[in-house]
Scaffold this active site. Sequence first.
Site, mmCIF file in Angstrom:
data_model
loop_
_atom_site.group_PDB
_atom_site.id
_atom_site.type_symbol
_atom_site.label_atom_id
_atom_site.label_comp_id
_atom_site.label_asym_id
_atom_site.label_seq_id
_atom_site.Cartn_x
_atom_site.Cartn_y
_atom_site.Cartn_z
ATOM 1 C CB ALA A 37 -0.910 0.009 1.225
ATOM 2 N N GLY A 77 0.924 -5.438 1.576
ATOM 3 C CA GLY A 77 -0.305 -5.772 0.866
ATOM 4 C C GLY A 77 -0.047 -6.546 -0.416
ATOM 5 C CD GLU A 80 -1.850 -8.330 4.177
ATOM 6 O OE1 GLU A 80 -2.403 -8.747 5.198
ATOM 7 O OE2 GLU A 80 -1.753 -7.121 3.866
ATOM 8 C CD GLU A 100 2.545 -4.989 6.360
ATOM 9 O OE1 GLU A 100 1.485 -5.498 5.979
ATOM 10 O OE2 GLU A 100 3.639 -5.232 5.816
#
Length: 164
Positions: A37, A77, A80, A100
């Site tokens: 992100a 992300g 993910e 993160e």
Amino acid sequence: SLAVLQALEDGLKKADADPSVKAVMICGENGKFSAGADIRGFSSPKRLGGGLGPIVSLIESSEKPVVAAIEGVALGGGLEVALGCHYRIAHVKARMGLPEVTIGLLPGAEGTQRLPRLIGVPAALDMITTGKHIPATEALKLGLVDEIVEENTIEAAIRLAKKV
């Protein structure tokens, strides 16, 4: 970015609805899968649907095989998204991780659930709590990726998609 999330959602829904599509391959561009992100977006209003988590769930629930072609990095992300895919192929020079945590954030798209299911709790806890990046060779040993290649990752992912 919101544009990438929307494109992923639209593309997956279109592929799932099209009977001529037999499998889906997700890749990045310019030699990188996804660095995750853009944290600048965290201060902007949330999009309808709640962000990355529902997109990853959409990938995972696809009735068609979804293959991630990981080049460069799959971080945060981005990892993910790859975890939501049914299969993952990585270039030998690729690196993966959930960094993160090093800035005080937890993985927010169910990576903390999918990663332990895939590689086991001890290895997943190490990755989740330290934010360490692992090379593709280690990811293969852990079972995070199904195959590593030295060639064109996208072509290898397409071959796998056709096979499954």
